[in-house]
Design a protein around this motif. Sequence first.
Motif, PDB file in Angstrom:
ATOM      1  N   LEU A  55       1.592  19.595  -4.620  1.00 48.14           N
ATOM      2  CA  LEU A  55       1.843  18.808  -3.451  1.00 48.14           C
ATOM      3  C   LEU A  55       0.817  18.894  -2.332  1.00 48.14           C
ATOM      4  CD1 LEU A  55       5.930  19.343  -2.948  1.00 48.14           C
ATOM      5  CD2 LEU A  55       4.636  17.326  -3.855  1.00 48.14           C
ATOM      6  N   THR A  56       0.195  19.816  -2.189  1.00 48.18           N
ATOM      7  CA  THR A  56      -0.967  19.818  -1.290  1.00 48.18           C
ATOM      8  C   THR A  56      -1.719  18.869  -1.689  1.00 48.18           C
ATOM      9  OG1 THR A  56      -0.440  22.039  -0.450  1.00 48.18           O
ATOM     10  CG2 THR A  56      -2.548  21.337   0.136  1.00 48.18           C
ATOM     11  N   SER A  57      -2.394  18.964  -2.652  1.00 52.26           N
ATOM     12  CA  SER A  57      -3.357  17.938  -3.307  1.00 52.26           C
ATOM     13  C   SER A  57      -3.097  16.556  -3.389  1.00 52.26           C
ATOM     14  CB  SER A  57      -3.719  18.178  -4.670  1.00 52.26           C
ATOM     15  OG  SER A  57      -4.605  19.418  -4.591  1.00 52.26           O
ATOM     16  N   ILE A  58      -1.734  16.177  -3.788  1.00 60.49           N
ATOM     17  CA  ILE A  58      -1.129  14.893  -3.651  1.00 60.49           C
ATOM     18  C   ILE A  58      -1.045  14.298  -2.180  1.00 60.49           C
ATOM     19  CG2 ILE A  58       1.089  13.552  -3.967  1.00 60.49           C
ATOM     20  CD1 ILE A  58       1.764  15.635  -6.373  1.00 60.49           C
ATOM     21  N   PHE A  59      -0.496  15.149  -1.336  1.00 57.94           N
ATOM     22  CA  PHE A  59      -0.539  14.777   0.128  1.00 57.94           C
ATOM     23  C   PHE A  59      -1.885  14.499   0.782  1.00 57.94           C
ATOM     24  CE2 PHE A  59       3.985  16.751   0.151  1.00 57.94           C
ATOM     25  CZ  PHE A  59       4.609  15.529  -0.573  1.00 57.94           C
ATOM     26  N   ASP A  60      -2.800  15.387   0.551  1.00 56.29           N
ATOM     27  CA  ASP A  60      -4.228  15.133   0.911  1.00 56.29           C
ATOM     28  C   ASP A  60      -4.722  13.885   0.228  1.00 56.29           C
ATOM     29  OD1 ASP A  60      -6.662  16.031   2.170  1.00 56.29           O
ATOM     30  OD2 ASP A  60      -7.337  16.169   0.049  1.00 56.29           O
ATOM     31  N   GLU A  61      -4.418  13.539  -1.048  1.00 54.38           N
ATOM     32  CA  GLU A  61      -5.181  12.311  -1.277  1.00 54.38           C
ATOM     33  C   GLU A  61      -4.392  10.917  -0.834  1.00 54.38           C
ATOM     34  OE1 GLU A  61      -6.199  10.541  -5.691  1.00 54.38           O
ATOM     35  OE2 GLU A  61      -4.183  10.726  -5.495  1.00 54.38           O
ATOM     36  N   TYR A  62      -3.054  11.217  -0.549  1.00 54.59           N
ATOM     37  CA  TYR A  62      -2.151  10.301   0.123  1.00 54.59           C
ATOM     38  C   TYR A  62      -2.956   9.869   1.589  1.00 54.59           C
ATOM     39  CZ  TYR A  62       1.597   7.701   2.279  1.00 54.59           C
ATOM     40  OH  TYR A  62       2.249   6.752   2.786  1.00 54.59           O
ATOM     41  N   ASN A  63      -2.826  10.887   2.162  1.00 55.55           N
ATOM     42  CA  ASN A  63      -3.486  10.808   3.616  1.00 55.55           C
ATOM     43  C   ASN A  63      -4.585  10.318   3.687  1.00 55.55           C
ATOM     44  OD1 ASN A  63      -1.004  11.524   4.937  1.00 55.55           O
ATOM     45  ND2 ASN A  63      -1.221  13.756   4.573  1.00 55.55           N
ATOM     46  N   ARG A  64      -5.683  10.648   2.836  1.00 52.16           N
ATOM     47  CA  ARG A  64      -6.892  10.007   2.793  1.00 52.16           C
ATOM     48  C   ARG A  64      -6.894   8.435   2.764  1.00 52.16           C
ATOM     49  NH1 ARG A  64      -9.297  13.975  -0.857  1.00 52.16           N
ATOM     50  NH2 ARG A  64      -8.563  12.791  -2.627  1.00 52.16           N
ATOM     51  N   PHE A  65      -6.071   8.029   1.784  1.00 51.72           N
ATOM     52  CA  PHE A  65      -5.894   6.661   1.644  1.00 51.72           C
ATOM     53  C   PHE A  65      -5.217   5.889   2.507  1.00 51.72           C
ATOM     54  CE2 PHE A  65      -7.711   7.956  -2.324  1.00 51.72           C
ATOM     55  CZ  PHE A  65      -8.865   7.039  -2.505  1.00 51.72           C
ATOM     56  N   ALA A  66      -4.107   6.267   2.898  1.00 53.12           N
ATOM     57  CA  ALA A  66      -3.026   5.753   4.070  1.00 53.12           C
ATOM     58  C   ALA A  66      -3.527   5.798   5.442  1.00 53.12           C
ATOM     59  CB  ALA A  66      -1.600   6.339   3.818  1.00 53.12           C
ATOM     60  N   GLY A  67      -4.390   6.855   5.669  1.00 51.50           N
ATOM     61  CA  GLY A  67      -4.862   7.128   7.214  1.00 51.50           C
ATOM     62  C   GLY A  67      -3.507   7.211   8.128  1.00 51.50           C
ATOM     63  N   SER A  68      -3.963   6.309   9.115  1.00 49.87           N
ATOM     64  CA  SER A  68      -2.672   6.204  10.344  1.00 49.87           C
ATOM     65  C   SER A  68      -1.593   5.544   9.822  1.00 49.87           C
ATOM     66  CB  SER A  68      -3.222   5.770  11.572  1.00 49.87           C
ATOM     67  OG  SER A  68      -3.604   4.290  11.328  1.00 49.87           O
ATOM     68  N   GLY A  96       0.023   6.212   6.880  1.00 50.43           N
ATOM     69  CA  GLY A  96       0.946   6.918   6.044  1.00 50.43           C
ATOM     70  C   GLY A  96       2.437   7.156   6.840  1.00 50.43           C
ATOM     71  N   ARG A  97       3.333   7.338   5.871  1.00 47.57           N
ATOM     72  CA  ARG A  97       4.635   7.475   6.228  1.00 47.57           C
ATOM     73  C   ARG A  97       5.450   8.727   5.638  1.00 47.57           C
ATOM     74  NH1 ARG A  97       7.484   1.682   4.935  1.00 47.57           N
ATOM     75  NH2 ARG A  97       7.395   2.580   2.899  1.00 47.57           N
ATOM     76  N   ALA A  98       5.952   9.463   6.388  1.00 44.24           N
ATOM     77  CA  ALA A  98       6.637  10.557   5.991  1.00 44.24           C
ATOM     78  C   ALA A  98       7.731  10.433   4.819  1.00 44.24           C
ATOM     79  CB  ALA A  98       7.143  11.431   7.068  1.00 44.24           C
ATOM     80  N   MET A  99       8.406   9.349   4.933  1.00 44.14           N
ATOM     81  CA  MET A  99       9.148   8.703   4.083  1.00 44.14           C
ATOM     82  C   MET A  99       8.643   8.611   2.516  1.00 44.14           C
ATOM     83  SD  MET A  99      11.816   5.320   3.859  1.00 44.14           S
ATOM     84  CE  MET A  99      10.891   4.509   5.237  1.00 44.14           C
ATOM     85  N   ASP A 100       7.414   8.148   2.538  1.00 48.17           N
ATOM     86  CA  ASP A 100       6.776   8.127   1.017  1.00 48.17           C
ATOM     87  C   ASP A 100       6.493   9.497   0.517  1.00 48.17           C
ATOM     88  OD1 ASP A 100       6.808   5.332   1.330  1.00 48.17           O
ATOM     89  OD2 ASP A 100       4.864   5.296   2.368  1.00 48.17           O
ATOM     90  N   GLY A 137       0.818  -1.196   0.096  1.00 48.94           N
ATOM     91  CA  GLY A 137       0.007  -0.105  -0.158  1.00 48.94           C
ATOM     92  C   GLY A 137       0.757   1.416  -0.060  1.00 48.94           C
ATOM     93  N   HIS A 138       1.989   1.319   0.899  1.00 54.00           N
ATOM     94  CA  HIS A 138       2.783   2.484   0.682  1.00 54.00           C
ATOM     95  C   HIS A 138       3.403   2.558  -0.551  1.00 54.00           C
ATOM     96  CE1 HIS A 138       2.313   2.804   5.101  1.00 54.00           C
ATOM     97  NE2 HIS A 138       2.790   1.469   5.258  1.00 54.00           N
ATOM     98  N   ARG A 139       4.079   1.528  -1.104  1.00 52.87           N
ATOM     99  CA  ARG A 139       4.566   1.703  -2.331  1.00 52.87           C
ATOM    100  C   ARG A 139       3.524   2.167  -3.512  1.00 52.87           C
ATOM    101  NH1 ARG A 139       7.996  -3.742  -1.723  1.00 52.87           N
ATOM    102  NH2 ARG A 139       9.644  -2.816  -0.438  1.00 52.87           N
ATOM    103  N   THR A 140       2.394   1.714  -3.364  1.00 53.73           N
ATOM    104  CA  THR A 140       1.110   1.938  -4.407  1.00 53.73           C
ATOM    105  C   THR A 140       1.043   3.825  -4.179  1.00 53.73           C
ATOM    106  OG1 THR A 140       0.320  -0.183  -4.361  1.00 53.73           O
ATOM    107  CG2 THR A 140      -0.955   1.677  -5.089  1.00 53.73           C
ATOM    108  N   GLY A 141       0.767   4.143  -2.706  1.00 55.92           N
ATOM    109  CA  GLY A 141       0.629   5.524  -2.720  1.00 55.92           C
ATOM    110  C   GLY A 141       1.937   6.293  -3.100  1.00 55.92           C
ATOM    111  N   ALA A 142       2.999   6.060  -2.855  1.00 58.68           N
ATOM    112  CA  ALA A 142       3.964   6.771  -3.338  1.00 58.68           C
ATOM    113  C   ALA A 142       4.216   6.766  -4.985  1.00 58.68           C
ATOM    114  CB  ALA A 142       5.623   6.214  -3.111  1.00 58.68           C
ATOM    115  N   LEU A 143       3.900   5.763  -5.406  1.00 58.97           N
ATOM    116  CA  LEU A 143       3.736   5.448  -6.882  1.00 58.97           C
ATOM    117  C   LEU A 143       2.621   6.474  -7.420  1.00 58.97           C
ATOM    118  CD1 LEU A 143       4.598   4.421  -9.928  1.00 58.97           C
ATOM    119  CD2 LEU A 143       2.996   2.622  -9.461  1.00 58.97           C
ATOM    120  N   VAL A 144       1.373   6.431  -6.903  1.00 58.82           N
ATOM    121  CA  VAL A 144       0.404   7.184  -7.379  1.00 58.82           C
ATOM    122  C   VAL A 144       0.637   8.893  -7.089  1.00 58.82           C
ATOM    123  CG1 VAL A 144      -1.964   7.932  -6.885  1.00 58.82           C
ATOM    124  CG2 VAL A 144      -1.407   5.618  -7.260  1.00 58.82           C
ATOM    125  N   GLY A 145       1.329   9.179  -5.883  1.00 56.93           N
ATOM    126  CA  GLY A 145       1.872  10.438  -5.782  1.00 56.93           C
ATOM    127  C   GLY A 145       2.933  10.994  -6.770  1.00 56.93           C
TER     128      GLY A 145
END
Length: 80
Positions: A30-43, A45-49, A12-20
């Motif tokens: 970046l704001t929109s990208i990280f908003d989408e990432y956080n919506r799907f990653a929830g708790s 989510g990783r700062a590294m991604d 899931g993390h790799r997929t989220g980073a790839l989609v980002g």
Amino acid sequence: CIRDSINAEYMGHRTGALVGCLRKLQGWSLTSIFDEYNRFAGSKGRAMDQQFVELFDPDVKYDAAHLPDWFHPQDVARGR
């Protein structure tokens, strides 16, 4: 099979980073990208991604004859 060789815990993390990165290629902010990432990653989510996406350079070489319909390089150049 490629799927079998990827550790499912991090899939899931790799997929989220790839989609980002894809979103960055599409010209999203970046704001929109990280908003989408956080919506799907929830708790989970990783700062590294997010850092990976932030540092990803969307200035890639490509053959215009093989671009998908959704990719508009002029949008990236304009920062959209």
